[in-house]
Design a protein around this motif. Structure first.
Motif, mmCIF file in Angstrom:
data_model
loop_
_atom_site.group_PDB
_atom_site.id
_atom_site.type_symbol
_atom_site.label_atom_id
_atom_site.label_comp_id
_atom_site.label_asym_id
_atom_site.label_seq_id
_atom_site.Cartn_x
_atom_site.Cartn_y
_atom_site.Cartn_z
ATOM 1 N N TYR A 5 19.882 0.281 -21.297
ATOM 2 C CA TYR A 5 18.763 1.227 -21.321
ATOM 3 C C TYR A 5 18.195 1.243 -22.740
ATOM 4 O O TYR A 5 18.898 1.546 -23.703
ATOM 5 C CB TYR A 5 19.229 2.621 -20.920
ATOM 6 C CG TYR A 5 19.768 2.678 -19.511
ATOM 7 C CD1 TYR A 5 18.937 2.964 -18.436
ATOM 8 C CD2 TYR A 5 21.120 2.420 -19.257
ATOM 9 C CE1 TYR A 5 19.429 3.004 -17.137
ATOM 10 C CE2 TYR A 5 21.625 2.460 -17.961
ATOM 11 C CZ TYR A 5 20.773 2.746 -16.912
ATOM 12 O OH TYR A 5 21.264 2.777 -15.621
ATOM 13 N N ILE A 6 16.935 0.879 -22.862
ATOM 14 C CA ILE A 6 16.259 0.858 -24.161
ATOM 15 C C ILE A 6 15.281 2.018 -24.193
ATOM 16 O O ILE A 6 14.338 2.067 -23.389
ATOM 17 C CB ILE A 6 15.562 -0.493 -24.388
ATOM 18 C CG1 ILE A 6 16.624 -1.604 -24.479
ATOM 19 C CG2 ILE A 6 14.700 -0.465 -25.635
ATOM 20 C CD1 ILE A 6 16.065 -2.985 -24.750
ATOM 21 N N LEU A 7 15.515 2.959 -25.106
ATOM 22 C CA LEU A 7 14.799 4.237 -25.083
ATOM 23 C C LEU A 7 13.900 4.390 -26.300
ATOM 24 O O LEU A 7 14.365 4.436 -27.442
ATOM 25 C CB LEU A 7 15.789 5.404 -25.052
ATOM 26 C CG LEU A 7 16.645 5.599 -23.782
ATOM 27 C CD1 LEU A 7 15.818 5.481 -22.509
ATOM 28 C CD2 LEU A 7 17.832 4.679 -23.755
ATOM 29 N N GLY A 8 12.592 4.435 -26.054
ATOM 30 C CA GLY A 8 11.639 4.711 -27.113
ATOM 31 C C GLY A 8 11.534 6.196 -27.382
ATOM 32 O O GLY A 8 12.244 7.018 -26.779
ATOM 33 N N ASN A 9 10.618 6.573 -28.251
ATOM 34 C CA ASN A 9 10.504 7.966 -28.681
ATOM 35 C C ASN A 9 9.264 8.674 -28.143
ATOM 36 O O ASN A 9 8.870 9.718 -28.656
ATOM 37 C CB ASN A 9 10.508 8.043 -30.208
ATOM 38 C CG ASN A 9 11.859 7.670 -30.787
ATOM 39 O OD1 ASN A 9 12.886 7.854 -30.151
ATOM 40 N ND2 ASN A 9 11.866 7.124 -31.999
ATOM 41 N N ALA A 10 8.633 8.108 -27.102
ATOM 42 C CA ALA A 10 7.478 8.779 -26.496
ATOM 43 C C ALA A 10 7.922 10.064 -25.803
ATOM 44 O O ALA A 10 9.110 10.262 -25.500
ATOM 45 C CB ALA A 10 6.800 7.849 -25.502
ATOM 46 N N ALA A 11 6.964 10.926 -25.544
ATOM 47 C CA ALA A 11 7.286 12.225 -24.944
ATOM 48 C C ALA A 11 7.951 12.089 -23.585
ATOM 49 O O ALA A 11 8.746 12.949 -23.176
ATOM 50 C CB ALA A 11 6.011 13.065 -24.830
ATOM 51 N N THR A 12 7.672 10.994 -22.853
ATOM 52 C CA THR A 12 8.273 10.800 -21.530
ATOM 53 C C THR A 12 9.779 10.592 -21.608
ATOM 54 O O THR A 12 10.466 10.666 -20.577
ATOM 55 C CB THR A 12 7.640 9.585 -20.831
ATOM 56 O OG1 THR A 12 7.695 8.451 -21.723
ATOM 57 C CG2 THR A 12 6.202 9.861 -20.454
ATOM 58 N N LEU A 13 10.299 10.350 -22.786
ATOM 59 C CA LEU A 13 11.758 10.256 -22.936
ATOM 60 C C LEU A 13 12.433 11.521 -22.433
ATOM 61 O O LEU A 13 13.536 11.470 -21.865
ATOM 62 C CB LEU A 13 12.109 10.025 -24.415
ATOM 63 C CG LEU A 13 13.596 10.037 -24.771
ATOM 64 C CD1 LEU A 13 14.304 8.831 -24.154
ATOM 65 C CD2 LEU A 13 13.796 10.046 -26.289
ATOM 66 N N MET A 14 11.770 12.666 -22.609
ATOM 67 C CA MET A 14 12.390 13.944 -22.261
ATOM 68 C C MET A 14 12.440 14.181 -20.753
ATOM 69 O O MET A 14 12.982 15.200 -20.304
ATOM 70 C CB MET A 14 11.651 15.090 -22.963
ATOM 71 C CG MET A 14 11.585 14.933 -24.482
ATOM 72 S SD MET A 14 13.183 14.552 -25.250
ATOM 73 C CE MET A 14 14.069 16.077 -24.945
ATOM 74 N N THR A 15 11.889 13.262 -19.963
ATOM 75 C CA THR A 15 12.045 13.376 -18.502
ATOM 76 C C THR A 15 13.365 12.760 -18.043
ATOM 77 O O THR A 15 13.700 12.839 -16.859
ATOM 78 C CB THR A 15 10.883 12.647 -17.786
ATOM 79 O OG1 THR A 15 10.956 11.233 -18.064
ATOM 80 C CG2 THR A 15 9.537 13.178 -18.246
ATOM 81 N N LEU A 16 14.106 12.149 -18.978
ATOM 82 C CA LEU A 16 15.357 11.484 -18.638
ATOM 83 C C LEU A 16 16.555 12.341 -19.048
ATOM 84 O O LEU A 16 16.439 13.253 -19.875
ATOM 85 C CB LEU A 16 15.430 10.126 -19.344
ATOM 86 C CG LEU A 16 14.262 9.164 -19.064
ATOM 87 C CD1 LEU A 16 14.401 7.902 -19.916
ATOM 88 C CD2 LEU A 16 14.210 8.814 -17.581
ATOM 89 N N ASP A 17 17.693 12.029 -18.467
ATOM 90 C CA ASP A 17 18.936 12.752 -18.758
ATOM 91 C C ASP A 17 19.533 12.173 -20.040
ATOM 92 O O ASP A 17 20.238 11.156 -20.021
ATOM 93 C CB ASP A 17 19.912 12.595 -17.583
ATOM 94 C CG ASP A 17 21.143 13.485 -17.735
ATOM 95 O OD1 ASP A 17 21.481 13.843 -18.883
ATOM 96 O OD2 ASP A 17 21.785 13.798 -16.704
ATOM 97 N N ILE A 18 19.273 12.822 -21.163
ATOM 98 C CA ILE A 18 19.687 12.295 -22.467
ATOM 99 C C ILE A 18 21.201 12.213 -22.571
ATOM 100 O O ILE A 18 21.752 11.214 -23.044
ATOM 101 C CB ILE A 18 19.121 13.160 -23.610
ATOM 102 C CG1 ILE A 18 17.589 13.265 -23.510
ATOM 103 C CG2 ILE A 18 19.542 12.597 -24.953
ATOM 104 C CD1 ILE A 18 16.864 11.954 -23.599
ATOM 105 N N ASP A 19 21.903 13.251 -22.114
ATOM 106 C CA ASP A 19 23.365 13.248 -22.202
ATOM 107 C C ASP A 19 23.960 12.093 -21.404
ATOM 108 O O ASP A 19 24.904 11.427 -21.857
ATOM 109 C CB ASP A 19 23.932 14.580 -21.702
ATOM 110 C CG ASP A 19 23.610 15.731 -22.647
ATOM 111 O OD1 ASP A 19 23.578 15.483 -23.874
ATOM 112 O OD2 ASP A 19 23.395 16.856 -22.174
ATOM 113 N N ALA A 20 23.406 11.842 -20.208
ATOM 114 C CA ALA A 20 23.918 10.738 -19.389
ATOM 115 C C ALA A 20 23.666 9.403 -20.081
ATOM 116 O O ALA A 20 24.532 8.516 -20.096
ATOM 117 C CB ALA A 20 23.256 10.759 -18.010
ATOM 118 N N LEU A 21 22.475 9.255 -20.687
ATOM 119 C CA LEU A 21 22.140 7.997 -21.356
ATOM 120 C C LEU A 21 23.031 7.738 -22.565
ATOM 121 O O LEU A 21 23.335 6.582 -22.888
ATOM 122 C CB LEU A 21 20.672 8.006 -21.780
ATOM 123 C CG LEU A 21 19.664 7.859 -20.630
ATOM 124 C CD1 LEU A 21 18.261 8.206 -21.101
ATOM 125 C CD2 LEU A 21 19.704 6.444 -20.068
#
Length: 644
Positions: free
Chosen positions: A434-450
């Motif tokens: 999983y490659i995660l950028g810093n756009a606002a849509t990042l916050m729609t994902l489960d950060i703890d799980a990632l």
């Protein structure tokens, strides 16, 4: 003129003759035209010296060494403050009567001896204040009348203030342009900066003939740095001096029992900054310059060249004059022989700016003002062969990529970092990244799980801590050294499995955070941004071996995509990667507009993603997105297991 003789008498045991011979050569003809007098030459050269003919320099050195064998630099250091009496008596026995000694960097023993014997001297040296449009010359004398004449010709405090203000405005404007262009930034608020000096700097010699070190003042430094972060100035341009300074910094950190960071900023970047800065040092010239830039300086020693700028009528201290003045017959006429006929030519026509610096090749810190991140020297390099050189580098990069691994190993072409990268090859075969950028849509994902998955994070992703998340990434990427300048402490405090930095950022960490660098797993990536060799410029520009090269797609996300492919991940899923820089990041900041440049970069990045996608699909792997991201040219995959 009241003197029968003008005698060139420098520090006779100084191993280097170039500085004083250069000055004497420069003033010889102006004094002849201004006063009708010859100053002769210093002892030890090819020309006749101004002492009595029987004076023998070797005899003087033998008396100074007292029969003990010493290297020239050791003998000089040992006698700089205290000359053995037999050598001193021999010298003055060979001095013509009614002489004015013209000295350069007069040693303390000679100054004291002249004063006690009522022998007059005029000492000449380069001023410690180097921020003017050209260098200034400092002059000191124990002759009352000469002091009065020098005082009337000296540079005024008002002029020095103007010079400092002009340079400050220059450097602050330069810093602002670099900040706006996102090319360089630094933050020095709340710091105490130790001003380091070369190991054999004459100003560090104490009366015992030893060179002082910061270790000698650890208690004072501990007290002064109680409420400030202590930084240590290091110039990384010279490998020997930077190694020496780092050794001093490490030793000081051990003595103080706390980190002492390296400060790579230059003298005038620091002095011109509006940041809340204080300086400390032993006897560095920068400490004397600080007052003219409204910076507070703490002295651990004494200034080598005390100036009269605060009280021009005092009996001791050096006056400053312009470099062009010591080349003017009229100046020496006014100082040494105002009763003599006026010289026919008062002075040369207006000399160029930096004439003194160029003549003596004495640039010191001012060289960085002219060259550091300035367009003129860069473009001069480009137009005088730099473009050809870059094309050759481009060809070498392509050649390196084409060399088979076995051949490279046979010829010893691999370095330690290449071997470290090769250890990653196919270690994650068949897994999902999983490659995660810093756009606002990042916050729609489960950060703890990632955080518990095979996830790659970038740049200011550590700001997730402010959102209440624990940021403990498996992989963290930072290419741009500007990011390290801005977020140094946050980046170095990240607890990551592996950190991937560009070669430039890696080098900066190695220099400025050496302890943390040794304790963390950090990999340096060679990312090619050479024109013609970027990812979007050819379908072939996708790296199957990042130990050799990574093709730039103008985003570190694509660096991670190539690393993930090399590690063997079957699926590489991107979230929070928008390619729409008009929208804010998840932490609220936006990318400043740069006259269409960002749009062009975004288009280059979009094309680069298409190249990467082709290579994944050609080899039966998946490169897709897990947030809508309409500008990102990848297929969308629904991943409910990691949706918030």
């Amino acid at each position: 003129m009241n003197f029968a003789h003008l005698v060139c008498l420098p520090d006779l045991l100084q191993p280097s003759r170039s500085a004083y011979e250069g000055i004497f050569d420069l003033i010889r003809e102006p004094i002849r035209q201004g006063c009708g007098a010859s100053i002769g030459y210093p002892p030890g050269g090819k020309k006749t010296h101004g002492l009595l003919p029987r004076f023998d320099l070797q005899r003087f050195e033998d008396l100074a060494s007292q029969g003990k064998l010493s290297a020239p630099d050791m003998l000089w250091a040992k006698t700089f403050h205290h000359m053995p009496i037999p050598a001193m008596e021999y010298l003055f026995a060979n001095l013509p009567e009614n002489s004015l000694l013209l000295s350069y960097d007069i040693p303390p023993w000679l100054r004291r001896a002249c004063i006690s014997r009522n022998i007059h001297f005029l000492d000449i040296r380069q001023s410690p204040l180097g921020f003017g449009r050209d260098i200034h010359i400092a002059l000191d004398t124990n002759h009352t009348v000469l002091r009065e004449r020098l005082a009337s010709l000296a540079i005024t405090n008002e002029e020095l203030r103007l010079e400092a203000s002009l340079l400050s405005a220059n450097l602050r404007s330069h810093r602002a342009r670099l900040n706006e262009g996102m090319r360089h930034t630094f933050q020095l608020d709340g710091t105490l900066i130790y001003v380091s000096q070369p190991p054999k700097d004459i100003t560090l010699l104490n009366e015992e003939g030893n060179f002082q070190n910061p270790d000698d003042f650890s208690e004072q430094l501990q007290t002064l740095s109680t409420d400030r972060e202590l930084l240590f100035m290091i110039d990384y341009f010279g490998p020997y001096l930077s190694t020496f300074a780092n050794q001093q910094r490490n030793a000081l950190a051990r003595l103080l029992g706390k980190p002492v960071r390296a400060c790579p900023q230059s003298t005038y970047q620091i002095l011109s900054a509006y940041d809340d800065i204080e300086l400390v040092g032993i006897s560095a010239a920068m400490l004397q310059e600080a007052a003219w830039f409204d910076k507070k300086a703490h002295w651990l020693g004494q200034p080598f060249t005390p100036l009269t700028v605060s009280a021009p009528t005092q009996d001791t201290g050096y006056f400053q004059v312009h470099f062009q003045d010591i080349l003017a017959p009229a100046f020496w006429h006014q100082v040494l022989a105002p009763e003599a006929p006026t010289p026919r030519l008062p002075r040369l026509p207006q000399l160029d700016r930096h004439f003194g610096r160029e003549t003596l090749d004495e640039w010191r810190e001012y060289e960085k003002v002219l060259n550091w991140e300035r367009p003129l020297p860069w473009r001069a390099f480009e137009r005088s062969g730099g473009i050809v050189l870059r094309n050759r580098i481009n060809a070498l990069e392509k050649m390196q990529v084409s060399v088979p691994q076995t051949i490279a190993e046979e010829h010893g072409a691999e370095d330690g970092m290449q071997k470290r990268i090769r250890q990653l090859k196919d270690t994650k075969r068949g897994q999902t990244a999983y490659i995660l950028g810093n756009a606002a849509t990042l916050m729609t994902l489960d950060i703890d799980a990632l955080m518990n998955l095979e996830s790659f994070w970038f740049n200011k992703a550590f700001a997730l801590e402010e959102q209440g998340f624990s940021f403990r990434p498996k992989y963290y990427f930072l290419r741009d050294p500007i990011g390290l300048h801005k977020w140094t402490r946050e980046v170095m405090n990240i607890e990551a499995g592996i950190k991937f930095f560009s070669r430039e950022t890696y080098s900066l960490v190695e220099k400025t955070w050496p302890e943390e660098y040794l304790q963390q797993d950090i990999i340096a990536l060679d990312v090619s941004q050479t024109p013609g060799n970027c990812m979007f410029e050819s379908d072939d520009h996708f790296s199957y071996d990042p130990s050799k090269i990574i093709y730039s797609g103008y985003t570190s996300v694509l660096d991670a995509v190539q690393i993930a492919y090399y590690m063997g991940y079957e699926r590489v899923l991107l979230g929070g990667v928008e390619l729409d820089y008009s929208q804010p990041y998840f932490y609220g900041e936006t990318v400043p507009s740069r006259n269409g440049v960002q749009d062009w970069l975004s288009e280059c990045t979009r094309k680069s993603f298409l190249v990467a996608r082709k290579h994944f699909e050609k080899n039966g792997r998946i490169l897709a997105k897990i947030t809508p991201s309409p500008h990102l040219p990848l297929e969308y995959i629904n991943a409910p297991e990691i949706q918030r």
